[in-house]
Design a protein around this motif. Sequence first.
Motif, short mmCIF file in Angstrom:
data_model
loop_
_atom_site.label_atom_id
_atom_site.label_comp_id
_atom_site.label_asym_id
_atom_site.label_seq_id
_atom_site.Cartn_x
_atom_site.Cartn_y
_atom_site.Cartn_z
N SER A 1 42.69 41.80 33.81
CA SER A 1 42.43 43.04 34.54
C SER A 1 41.49 43.90 33.71
N TYR A 2 40.36 44.27 34.30
CA TYR A 2 39.38 45.09 33.60
C TYR A 2 39.44 46.53 34.11
N GLY A 3 39.54 47.46 33.19
CA GLY A 3 39.56 48.88 33.56
C GLY A 3 38.15 49.41 33.71
N VAL A 4 37.68 49.51 34.93
CA VAL A 4 36.34 50.04 35.20
C VAL A 4 36.42 51.53 35.51
N GLN A 5 37.34 51.91 36.37
CA GLN A 5 37.63 53.30 36.77
C GLN A 5 36.54 53.91 37.63
N ASP A 6 35.30 53.95 37.15
CA ASP A 6 34.18 54.49 37.93
C ASP A 6 32.88 54.04 37.27
N ASN A 7 31.84 53.90 38.10
CA ASN A 7 30.56 53.42 37.56
C ASN A 7 29.50 54.51 37.49
N ASP A 8 29.86 55.74 37.88
CA ASP A 8 28.88 56.82 37.88
C ASP A 8 28.74 57.40 36.47
N ALA A 9 27.51 57.60 36.02
CA ALA A 9 27.26 58.06 34.64
C ALA A 9 27.88 59.42 34.37
N SER B 1 42.26 34.60 38.46
CA SER B 1 42.41 35.90 39.11
C SER B 1 41.83 36.98 38.20
N VAL B 2 40.81 37.67 38.71
CA VAL B 2 40.20 38.80 38.00
C VAL B 2 40.47 40.06 38.81
N ASN B 3 41.10 41.04 38.15
CA ASN B 3 41.37 42.32 38.79
C ASN B 3 40.46 43.38 38.19
N ILE B 4 40.06 44.33 39.03
CA ILE B 4 39.32 45.49 38.54
C ILE B 4 40.08 46.75 38.94
N ASP B 5 40.33 47.62 37.95
CA ASP B 5 40.98 48.91 38.19
C ASP B 5 39.92 49.96 38.51
N LEU B 6 40.15 50.71 39.57
CA LEU B 6 39.34 51.87 39.92
C LEU B 6 40.26 53.07 40.10
N VAL B 7 39.72 54.26 39.89
CA VAL B 7 40.50 55.49 40.05
C VAL B 7 39.73 56.45 40.94
N PRO C 1 37.02 63.75 37.80
CA PRO C 1 36.04 64.84 37.83
C PRO C 1 34.64 64.35 38.21
N PHE C 2 33.98 65.14 39.05
CA PHE C 2 32.60 64.92 39.49
C PHE C 2 32.43 63.74 40.46
N GLN C 3 33.52 63.08 40.85
CA GLN C 3 33.38 62.05 41.87
C GLN C 3 32.99 62.68 43.20
N THR C 4 32.09 62.02 43.93
CA THR C 4 31.67 62.45 45.25
C THR C 4 31.74 61.28 46.20
N ALA C 5 31.59 61.56 47.48
CA ALA C 5 31.57 60.49 48.46
C ALA C 5 30.45 59.50 48.15
N GLU C 6 29.30 60.03 47.77
CA GLU C 6 28.15 59.17 47.47
C GLU C 6 28.42 58.29 46.25
N SER C 7 28.99 58.88 45.19
CA SER C 7 29.25 58.10 43.98
C SER C 7 30.34 57.07 44.21
N MET C 8 31.33 57.39 45.05
CA MET C 8 32.39 56.43 45.34
C MET C 8 31.83 55.23 46.12
N HIS C 9 30.96 55.51 47.10
CA HIS C 9 30.30 54.41 47.81
C HIS C 9 29.58 53.50 46.82
N THR D 1 30.01 53.10 43.52
CA THR D 1 30.91 52.38 42.62
C THR D 1 31.57 51.21 43.33
N VAL D 2 32.13 51.45 44.52
CA VAL D 2 32.83 50.38 45.23
C VAL D 2 31.88 49.26 45.60
N ASN D 3 30.69 49.59 46.06
CA ASN D 3 29.73 48.54 46.42
C ASN D 3 29.32 47.71 45.22
N LYS D 4 29.21 48.34 44.05
CA LYS D 4 28.93 47.58 42.84
C LYS D 4 30.06 46.61 42.53
N VAL D 5 31.30 47.09 42.64
CA VAL D 5 32.46 46.24 42.38
C VAL D 5 32.50 45.07 43.34
#
Length: 452
Positions: free
Chosen positions: A165-173, A202-208, A212-220, A222-226
Amino acid sequence: MDQLLRKYNVPVPRYTSYPTVPFWQEITGASWKNHLQRQFQDRNLEDGLALYMHLPFCETLCTYCGCNKKITRRHSVEPEYMAALQKEWELYKGLMSEKPLLKELHLGGGTPTFFSPEHLAEILLPIFNDVDIAEDHAFSFEGHPSNTTEAHLKMLKSLGFTRVSYGVQDNDARVQEAINRIQPWSDVEKVVKLARDNGYTSVNIDLVYGLPFQTAESMHATVNKVLEVKPDRIAFYSYAHVPWKSCSQRLYDETNLPSAEEKMELYNIGRRLFTAAGYADIGMDHFALPHDELYQAWENGELHRNFMGYTHTRTNMLIGLGVSSISDSGTGYAQNHKELHTYYDYVDKGLLPTAKGCYLNETDNIFRRHILDIACKGETFFHAEQRSCYEKYTLPILQKLEEDGLVTVSAIGVKVTETGKRFIRNICRAFDLKVLAAQALEMRPQQFSKAI
């Protein structure tokens, strides 16, 4: 739906146990030892043993994190901790009258890959010599994308690990900077590929969501990258803002957190994208592809939940090793001391390092089963001997949940609806006699994070 999300976005336990941790009391190592000896005599190892090992060290502080961790760049701390884990295991092994069958093992943290591959092998091999390993065992570990090496993956695979399981959490800088978890996306792509190239099934990715500073655009984004790397599982956790428990969460301005409405939209975005990509929503926070063992366990009604999260294996005995680790005997819980020096002091003296926990009575066991069944199967059935408890505490809440379309209630039990799958924690709460009874005592809502 948004109206329901607003209504049920209230403080609720995460239900990795029942009774939940705020209701536990001080338990001595001697008391826990006597309890376990009775459990082992009752053959509580017949269905195998699960082990959780807490490896608390991290090189940097992730400010969002509420886990028990120790921040250091000094890898010289590894040998002392390794020795303490071995001493603690010897204490547990001495209570067992027979060689246990190890079915499940999880390395959590902290950052388990803080430890060198050679040191991880030194921790695990003595334990493996003391157990029989089940043919259908489930061994997993948590890895940081930026410090998990191919050497880690190869060594752990050679010891029987098949899940990571890899802790990614978010991909936005901007979000990464706010939570002090800087990791290039190239690191994530690399370690996912390395895991698959080395035979991990089995590879798991953790997202949260809710950082702070997450937006609808950044969530789209991050998820699409995952989704590009197509993990077998995705854990999509609600950020638990509990600064009264985790001081590091005070290091950023709370006005930078998404509002309740914005956080709900972040969740909706993630869930829509996951399900559109073929992932099934299998329970609280978790999504899995149909080929994954977790999905298959959910599909077959065999999903289980414990302090390691959702699992497709189940044993009556989970032993937690390491600072702050939690053990579950099936009829009791015990948590180790959270301070590293106290933990060392206890095991050096040959004492189980137990700090707190609880023992379950018959009613606790019945209502624990209800909560597990709701969380894992989406339904549960009433027990006639507990009718007075249901009528006093549970049924009034279930009736309100039914009015909102989250459950259907019958004379024999309750079933979660499709809408209700998004409110599992709230539905579990209807069977939490401790929380419901404590309302009369005006327990502070800060005991728990909000549901969304």
